[in-house]
Design an enzyme around this catalytic site. Structure first.
Site, PDB file in Angstrom:
ATOM      1  N   GLU A 397       0.643  -1.264   0.041  1.00  0.00           N
ATOM      2  CA  GLU A 397      -0.071  -0.018  -0.040  1.00  0.00           C
ATOM      3  C   GLU A 397       0.806   1.373  -0.028  1.00  0.00           C
ATOM      4  O   GLU A 397       0.616   2.167  -0.645  1.00  0.00           O
ATOM      5  CB  GLU A 397      -1.045  -0.082   1.341  1.00  0.00           C
ATOM      6  CG  GLU A 397      -2.105  -0.611   0.906  1.00  0.00           C
ATOM      7  CD  GLU A 397      -1.944  -2.256   1.123  1.00  0.00           C
ATOM      8  OE1 GLU A 397      -0.924  -2.544   1.764  1.00  0.00           O
ATOM      9  OE2 GLU A 397      -2.804  -3.110   1.055  1.00  0.00           O
ATOM     10  N   HIS A 464     -12.358  -5.173   8.332  1.00  0.00           N
ATOM     11  CA  HIS A 464     -12.847  -5.248   7.297  1.00  0.00           C
ATOM     12  C   HIS A 464     -14.171  -4.402   7.274  1.00  0.00           C
ATOM     13  O   HIS A 464     -15.106  -4.576   6.421  1.00  0.00           O
ATOM     14  CB  HIS A 464     -13.135  -6.599   6.734  1.00  0.00           C
ATOM     15  CG  HIS A 464     -11.961  -7.146   5.927  1.00  0.00           C
ATOM     16  ND1 HIS A 464     -11.195  -7.988   6.741  1.00  0.00           N
ATOM     17  CD2 HIS A 464     -11.411  -7.534   4.917  1.00  0.00           C
ATOM     18  CE1 HIS A 464     -10.104  -8.498   6.285  1.00  0.00           C
ATOM     19  NE2 HIS A 464     -10.255  -8.273   5.100  1.00  0.00           N
TER      20      HIS A 464
END
Ligand SMILES: Cc1ncc(C[n+]2csc(CCOP(=O)(O)OP(=O)(O)O)c2C)c(N)n1
Length: 658
Positions: A397, A464
């Site tokens: 990322e 999540h």
């Protein structure tokens, strides 16, 4: 030495010498000014000049170079006037950051230099982005980036090398192994023989070069760069050198054995090259003396000019204005053709139509190519746009956000898909420190949209399900968009991509396939910073965004007796506070519903703003309704308790009854 004499002409040898001499003399002057208290901090590159000079001279002027805090010689070799450097170091307007950042923390497109941010590692990934742009545009250019031995321990280093290798980007990774990172010796920094050995692990060619030998540096790097231009690939170079002064001038060198310093002083690249040039009769003592005199005069003249320059006069309007690149919103009105689609389709359509409109636009993310992304938003994109523009990324990322920054520096827009908004924490540093701050610092925009599939209510647990917009609304320099409906999502995504500033674009996963709406089939834009009024009423103002808007709508549908203004913010930064003020002035009551946990969220700021600006109009204390102050739990029962859906009705009733 015969080899060099054959391959380098007299002019080149003189240039190499003068390009090392000049930064040395500037530094010696700086040390004097430091002692006189005229400058605050100085990171010395004395003894390391051969690396900066050799690499810079091996590059063409239109090839980007990303230096560190000890690379003064990069800046001078690229021809930046000394006075502009002094202005930069003194925080004056004719420097490169209008007094907003210090020392070498700046970039300049005029000289194709991209300076570091303090965090050291991020520029390695930025170099990937610049090199990717060169590759996509078939430019046959190399990007050179520097780091120290300390910087190689950062995750950014590993991610940047990995991405560069997987994508075969033409990046020259230059590690200056100078023995220490602040006070930490290399033996406590890494546990392998040579940093160059790490190249093998990434499938990358690597070399060790004597960083104190200018002829070695220049000839070997020149040959490599020529080869990389026609055969693009990343190459890792470990320059062996030494930091003969302290980390910065105030910190001293007590922890470095004196014998080590003495031994390396004997290897000083400038003195040794000077002796070589004299011995080979390339230059005479008198020519060297006149060179030194000329440079000393230049330094003194330039310092004098800058000493006379006024300090920056603070101007609040200007400071606030420069946080973002100027962007004049271009309205594109939709056609009349409508189709009922889901939120997820609207985002996919907005993205697809933007890819058609901006021929350079690149999408990057994990599994976004053949697989179409975990939410299938980019399904079918590679067939239409090809794998160069729809790029699967490694799980890196940080490096990918940095790559997006690099693409922007090279003039290419990009959209980064975070697989889940939660994972942005692994790329947090470049978002909040690089994308957010670069325009304010040196006028370089970050033309990047980061798509953030977020939100709870789907039993996905603490990693999540987060809705982490507040991590970003608090950081000046970022725009934050959070649509709740398909129509808004498409128009706002298109505008976010058109806007040359960094935008965090939140997409609630729980709404992806649940919310449908008639959406124009053609390309259209919607402005950022404009809330929408979903319902109009008299008794109370309800403010929300994302899934909260739907919870509020459900509540109002079940309780038709409640007469409320329901405001969907749509964008959080910029925030349409005026629409809220107008409504509160009418209703006298305000409740803000936010999916995130309470403390430090946008609801708190809206509440404070309304309290400050509409106090006289309020008939009741402002209410904020949010999730519990816990991580978001997995089991349905716990998640239902965590989310504020039920508490909202209770609070709303309390407020109405006040
Ligand atoms: C992320 C981060 N951690 C710590 C620091 C503090 N710091 C600044 S420079 C430095 C040492 C860097 O060493 P190295 O990369 O070897 O470069 P050198 O200074 O030796 O040229 C440290 C620890 C920082 N700037 N950023």
């Amino acid at each position: 030495m015969d080899y060099f004499m054959k391959h380098l002409n007299h002019g080149m040898l003189c240039n190499l010498y003068e390009n090392m001499l000049k930064p040395r003399m500037i530094e010696e002057k700086m040390l004097l000014l430091l002692r006189q208290g005229k400058i605050s901090k100085w990171f010395s590159g004395i003894g390391q000049e051969a690396i900066s000079v050799g690499v810079t001279m091996a590059l063409n002027d239109d090839e980007y170079i990303l230096p560190m805090h000890r690379n003064l010689a990069v800046f001078t070799t690229r021809g930046i006037p000394i006075k502009r450097l002094f202005a930069q170091w003194q925080g004056k307007a004719s420097g490169f950051t209008k007094g907003r950042d210090r020392s070498f923390h700046f970039g300049t497109q005029d000289y194709k230099i991209v300076g570091m941010i303090s965090h050291l590692g991020p520029q390695l990934g930025v170099a990937d982005g610049i090199a990717l742009a060169a590759k996509l545009k078939n430019k046959n250019q190399v990007t050179a980036v520097f780091t120290g031995d300390g910087g190689t321990s950062e995750g950014d280093f590993h991610e940047a090398l990995n991405v560069a290798s997987v994508w075969q980007l033409p990046v020259l990774f230059c590690v200056e192994n100078n023995g220490y990172g602040l006070s930490t010796p290399t033996s406590e920094q890494y546990n392998c023989k040579n940093i160059a050995d790490k190249g093998l692990g990434y499938g990358m060619e690597s070399h060790i070069i004597d960083g104190n030998n200018i002829l070695d540096v220049y000839t070997r790097i020149s040959a490599l760069i020529k080869d990389i231009r026609v055969n693009p690939r990343p190459v890792l170079i470990e320059f062996k050198t030494f930091r003969v002064r302290g980390h910065e001038e105030a910190s001293g060198t007590k922890y470095v054995p004196q014998e080590l310093i003495n031994a390396w002083i004997k290897k000083d690249p400038l003195t040794n090259f000077e002796n070589f040039l004299l011995k080979e009769q390339v230059l005479s003592e008198s020519i060297m003396a006149s060179m030194k005199k000329r440079i000393a005069e230049e330094i003194n003249q330039h310092i004098e000019i800058i000493n006379k320059e006024e300090y920056v006069v603070p101007n609040k309007t200007k400071e606030l204005h420069d946080v973002f690149k100027n962007y004049k919103y271009q309205e594109v009105i939709s056609g009349n053709n409508l189709k009922e689609i889901r939120l997820v389709d609207a985002i996919s359509d907005g993205l697809k139509e933007s890819m058609e409109k901006h021929e350079d636009l690149v999408i990057m993310g994990q599994d976004v190519a053949e697989y179409g992304g975990v939410f299938k938003i980019t399904e079918g994109f590679i067939e239409k746009f090809g794998k160069e523009r729809v790029r699967n990324t490694p799980i890196c990322e940080s490096a990918i956000v940095e790559t997006a920054m690099g693409l922007s520096i090279a003039g290419i827009k990009s959209v980064v898909e975070m697989q889940f908004a939660d994972f942005v924490s692994s790329g947090f540093n470049p978002v909040v420190n690089y994308l957010a701050k670069t325009h304010y610092r040196w006028g370089q925009n970050a033309d990047v949209v980061i798509r953030m599939p977020c939100g709870g209510g789907i039993g996905a647990g603490p990693f999540h399900s987060q809705t982490n917009e507040a991590w970003f609304t608090k950081t000046p320099g970022l725009k934050v968009v959070y649509p709740a409906f398909p129509y808004d999502a498409k128009g706002l995504l298109i505008t976010s991509i058109n806007d040359p500033n960094p935008v965090l674009f939140f997409e609630h996963k729980g709404l992806y396939r649940r919310i449908r709406q008639d959406v124009p089939t053609s390309y259209y834009t919607l402005p950022l910073g404009k809330a929408s009024i979903i319902r109009s009423g008299e008794a109370v103002t309800i403010v929300s965004y994302g899934a909260g808007v739907h919870w509020a709508m459900d509540t109002l549908n079940e309780h038709s007796e409640i007469s409320a203004d329901l405001i969907d913010l749509r964008t959080l930064q910029p925030l349409d506070i005026q629409t809220i003020y107008n409504s509160v002035k009418k209703t006298g009551k305000l409740i803000i519903l936010q999916e995130d946990s309470m403390f430090g969220g946008i609801a708190s700021d809206i509440s404070a703003l309304v309290a400050e600006h509409c106090f006289e109009f309020l008939d009741a204390p402002i209410k904020r309704v949010a999730s519990l102050e816990t991580p978001i739990p997995f089991s349905k029962q716990l998640e239902d308790q965590y989310l504020p859906i039920e508490r909202f009705l209770l609070s709303l009733k309390e407020l109405l009854a006040y």
